[in-house]
Design a protein around this motif. Structure first.
Motif, short mmCIF file in Angstrom:
data_model
loop_
_atom_site.label_atom_id
_atom_site.label_comp_id
_atom_site.label_asym_id
_atom_site.label_seq_id
_atom_site.Cartn_x
_atom_site.Cartn_y
_atom_site.Cartn_z
N ASN A 555 50.94 41.66 47.51
CA ASN A 555 50.01 42.48 46.73
C ASN A 555 48.58 42.04 46.98
O ASN A 555 48.13 41.04 46.44
CB ASN A 555 50.35 42.40 45.25
N LYS A 556 47.89 42.80 47.81
CA LYS A 556 46.59 42.35 48.27
C LYS A 556 45.46 42.59 47.28
O LYS A 556 44.43 41.95 47.36
CB LYS A 556 46.25 43.03 49.59
N THR A 557 45.64 43.54 46.40
CA THR A 557 44.55 43.81 45.47
C THR A 557 44.99 43.53 44.03
O THR A 557 46.18 43.57 43.72
CB THR A 557 44.09 45.27 45.54
N THR A 558 44.00 43.30 43.20
CA THR A 558 44.29 42.95 41.81
C THR A 558 45.06 44.03 41.05
O THR A 558 46.06 43.71 40.41
CB THR A 558 42.96 42.57 41.11
N PRO A 559 44.63 45.31 41.10
CA PRO A 559 45.39 46.31 40.34
C PRO A 559 46.86 46.35 40.74
O PRO A 559 47.74 46.50 39.91
CB PRO A 559 44.69 47.62 40.67
N VAL A 593 43.14 44.40 33.56
CA VAL A 593 42.92 45.63 34.32
C VAL A 593 41.50 46.15 34.03
O VAL A 593 40.77 46.54 34.95
CB VAL A 593 43.99 46.68 33.94
N GLU A 594 41.14 46.14 32.76
CA GLU A 594 39.80 46.63 32.39
C GLU A 594 38.71 45.75 32.97
O GLU A 594 37.68 46.24 33.43
CB GLU A 594 39.66 46.69 30.87
N GLU A 595 38.94 44.45 32.92
CA GLU A 595 37.94 43.54 33.45
C GLU A 595 37.72 43.82 34.94
O GLU A 595 36.59 43.81 35.44
CB GLU A 595 38.36 42.09 33.25
N TYR A 596 38.81 44.09 35.64
CA TYR A 596 38.69 44.40 37.07
C TYR A 596 37.77 45.60 37.26
O TYR A 596 36.82 45.56 38.05
CB TYR A 596 40.08 44.69 37.65
N THR A 597 38.06 46.68 36.55
CA THR A 597 37.26 47.90 36.67
C THR A 597 35.79 47.61 36.38
O THR A 597 34.91 48.02 37.14
CB THR A 597 37.78 48.95 35.68
N SER A 682 43.82 53.21 31.97
CA SER A 682 43.07 52.09 32.56
C SER A 682 43.68 51.60 33.87
O SER A 682 42.97 51.16 34.76
CB SER A 682 42.93 50.95 31.56
N GLU A 683 45.00 51.70 34.00
CA GLU A 683 45.63 51.25 35.23
C GLU A 683 45.23 52.15 36.41
O GLU A 683 44.83 51.67 37.48
CB GLU A 683 47.15 51.26 35.06
#
Ligand code: ADP
Ligand code: MG
Length: 728
Positions: A555-559, A593-597, A682-683
């Motif tokens: 899984n290369k990305t955070t989401p 998830v929200e923090e990522y965004t 949010s996802e």
């Protein structure tokens, strides 16, 4: 030269290292500002001291009378060191530490005042929870939250403030911080590991998980760093062409530490000593201006507090030295990023490291048990482990050929691989007496000799066994270690519980001898866990292909990675062990998830602003200069001017092309943001930010960086990589 850049550069040349006068031995400073056991013994009655000690060691409750005594002693101690305020010190899910100071000062009428601090204030406080991330828990329950004293981590003095480490939970008891689930996971692993230890040594009554983190960071001149909006707002450079010289000569790693940096480190170490943070190692890292600091390992909860505190102190001390410390995982493109290796092992109350072999075969069987169970746990929960280190900033490192890949695998070295190969062939069911003797003497018995020369170290592995501990190397440099340590200790706890059930079953139901049963279970574990063991180069494409065949996640990305946090398996794990309820796990997912965004959104805005307000106007200014020049040439040379203005005309066109691409991409990025911002889930929103907004970053940056190469250095508005990374 642009004013800001000129001013910043002028300031750098005036800097001299601060002189730190050190009259005292470092060791004499250690813990001076900590309300530790020694200090407690001096300030507390015997009864109160025993009460606190038992709470520290066995987690027993502290009654109100004792809390009052402790509070009063803490206050006396703090006042004797000129403290004026106290605060509950906690680690909300913002990533930073939180404090709200209250003065000891209290009026008592008649125009008089005293210093006051009681058990009530020590044990519990009610900060407003609504301003901290809560992932929807607030909507479901009460808005209020409270902090509660964690007696297992000693109070300390930061400046004139007494800081009391606390947990932070919602009014209905849901964890809103990093510490609460960590403490619960540590309790779970203690119980599970102690139960397993009883197979080998009845004297073992407690197991503590230890953590030794290694913190990497960049040290950049403050005025240069402050002159760049991207560093100030996002902690990294969003634009900037690589310097002609980078890290290609390998001349920085382990080299002489520059005087200014050394002076900073020295001051920082002194602060750490006072705060009881046992820092031990310092050295240059691979990239220019990159360094590392590591302490002697400690009990995990304390180690996590110390790392959080350290990150805060690092910034404060840097300020005094006119530095800005960058903890971001990838502050500069093209040179190495920063990580935070988490060295982990389990230690018993009898003083043994469970991941270190000993002198007797039984002791070594114990080592193998914990060693193999760890591998099995990591295999089962590799995706959750990957999720525990996921963040927008760490995405730059994982899988970027300088840090461990996004694939979680375990490296154990050649010798231990051979040991596992031998064990895999153990007979199923009852072992013959000859086989048991042979195993004891020739396989298990030889482990210590084998390990002595276990020097091969695979730097590309995210989870490597390094002689007497596992080293989780994929943790990001900004991370709160509690997150990965909660997951790691939780999965080990679950695994050890399963192991014990299986061994007990073989002993009770199948009549196997204890060691035969253990060998039988371990044999199956080795077989099952094979896919997670990998000794090769983790950076190569071959490994990606191979890992795919082995069905390991990548899984290369955070989401993408975070999803594993809320898988059925993960929710069940945390619920079963009383570490987090389903609501708490889901809330945490929501927050991450929200923090990522939000982080990507901020970066996207800053990049757009910088490109439009700094880069494009500078490009136009320079282009105008060229146009003036061309006009002049035409005046002088008439029709022949084109031969003389060829390069200028070429540059004018190139600049126009870059400006055009930058502007159209900013336009595209803003429109995409508008579209994505409308998504309520949010996802999905995080996914779209990742897949649709981020791709604009590279294009915009590429053209800005090209302009940096074309435009007159005198008017370039941003401090350049060579200045940021090589200014001493
Ligand atoms: P490096 O990984 O840089 O080669 P070392 O392996 O010597 O360095 O140690 C790195 C870190 O591991 C140090 O912070 C050290 O305190 C920690 N460490 C050593 N033993 C243990 C242990 N049993 N448990 C946890 N951490 C440990
Ligand atoms: Mg290391």
């Amino acid at each position: 030269m642009s004013k800001i850049r000129f001013r910043a550069l002028a300031q750098v040349s005036e800097r001299k290292p601060l002189k730190i006068s050190e009259k005292k031995r470092r060791s004499s400073l250690f813990g001076e500002n900590v309300f530790n056991q020694d200090t407690m013994r001096q300030f507390l009655t015997k009864e109160a001291f025993i009460g606190v000690k038992s709470a520290m060691e066995h987690g027993s409750k502290i009654d109100r009378k004792i809390a009052d005594q402790v509070a009063s002693a803490m206050k006396e101690w703090a006042l004797s060191k000129n403290a004026t305020h106290y605060t509950h010190w906690f680690q909300p899910l913002t990533g930073a530490t939180a404090e709200k100071h209250d003065a000891f000062f209290e009026t008592i009428g008649d125009g008089k005042a005293i210093e006051k601090f009681g058990g009530g204030q020590l044990v519990q406080q009610e900060p407003d929870a609504s301003s901290f991330p809560n992932g929807g828990i607030r909507n479901t329950f009460e808005a209020r939250g409270y902090t509660a004293w964690d007696p297992t981590s000693p109070a300390f003095l930061l400046g004139t403030t007494l800081c009391i480490p606390t947990i932070f939970v919602s009014y209905t008891g849901e964890a809103l911080d990093y510490k609460t689930p960590l403490l619960r996971a540590l309790t779970a692993v203690d119980k599970a590991a102690t139960d397993v230890c009883k197979y080998f040594d009845k004297n073992i009554t407690k197991v503590t998980a230890s953590l030794g983190w290694e913190q990497e960071y960049f040290l950049i001149d403050k005025s240069l760093a402050n002159s760049r909006p991207d560093i100030a707002l996002t902690g990294r450079t969003l634009i900037g062409h690589s310097s002609a010289k980078g890290q290609q000569l390998d001349d920085h790693y382990f080299g002489t530490i520059p005087a200014r940096a050394l002076s900073y480190m020295s001051d920082l170490e002194k602060e750490c000593m006072l705060l009881g943070i046992p820092v031990k190692t310092r050295h240059n890292e691979v990239a220019p201006s990159q360094f590392e600091l590591a302490p002697i390992y400690e009990e995990s909860n304390l180690a996590v507090d110390h790392n959080s505190l350290l990150m805060d102190v690092m910034k404060k001390v840097a300020d005094r030295h006119n530095f800005k410390v960058l903890l971001h995982e990838k502050p500069f493109a093209g040179v190495n990023g920063s990580g935070k290796h988490n060295n982990w092992s389990l230690a018993t109350n009898t003083g043994e490291n469970l991941l270190s072999p000993g002198k007797t075969p039984m002791r070594n069987l114990q080592f193998l048990t914990f060693f193999i169970n760890t591998i099995k746990a990591v295999y089962k929960h590799e995706e959750l482990l990957r999720a525990s280190i996921a963040s927008a900033s760490n995405d730059h490192r994982l899988g970027a050929n300088e840090a461990p890949p996004a694939i979680i695998s375990v490296f154990i070295g050649e010798q231990l691989t051979n040991v596992l190969n031998n064990l895999e062939n153990v007979t199923k069911g009852k072992l013959t007496p000859e086989e048991r003797t042979d195993l004891k003497l020739n396989v298990v018995g030889k482990i210590p000799d084998v390990l002595l020369d276990n020097t091969d170290r695979n730097r590309t592995s995210p989870f490597a066994f390094t002689g007497n501990k596992f080293e989780f190397r994929a943790v990001g440099s900004t991370a709160n270690c509690a997150n990965p340590m909660t997951v790691l200790n939780a999965i080990i706890a679950e695994q050890l519980i399963d192991f014990k059930t299986e061994v007990d079953h073989l002993v009770k139901e199948e009549g196997l001898k204890k060691d035969s049963a253990i060998f039988n279970v371990l044999r199956e574990y080795i077989k099952e866990s094979r896919p997670v063991l990998f000794e090769g180069n983790g950076y190569g494409q071959e490994w990606e292909n191979e890992a795919k065949k082995r069905k390991l996640s990548n899984n290369k990305t955070t989401p993408q990675a975070l999803k594993a946090r809320v898988s059925k398996q993960s929710i069940a794990l945390f619920e079963k062990l009383d570490i987090m309820s389903k609501i708490e796990t889901e809330a945490r997912y929501e927050i991450e998830v929200e923090e990522y965004t939000l982080r990507i959104q901020i970066e996207s805005r800053v990049l757009g602003d910088m490109a439009r307000n700094h880069i494009v106007p500078t490009a136009i200014k320079y282009q105008n200069l060229l146009i003036e020049n061309v006009k002049g040439l035409k005046e002088i040379f008439g029709d022949e001017f084109k031969t003389h203005a060829k390069e200028q005309l070429n540059l004018i066109t190139q600049i126009s092309n870059h400006i055009e691409t930058i502007n159209s991409n900013i336009e595209g990025m803003i429109n995409m943001r508008k579209k994505v911002n409308k998504i309520t889930d949010s996802e999905n929103k995080a996914m779209e930010y990742c897949n649709k907004v981020i791709p604009f970053f590279d294009t915009i940056r590429y053209h800005c960086d090209k302009l940096e190469l074309l435009i007159d250095d005198e008017i370039w508005p941003l401090a350049k990589y060579r200045e940021l990374l090589f200014m001493k």
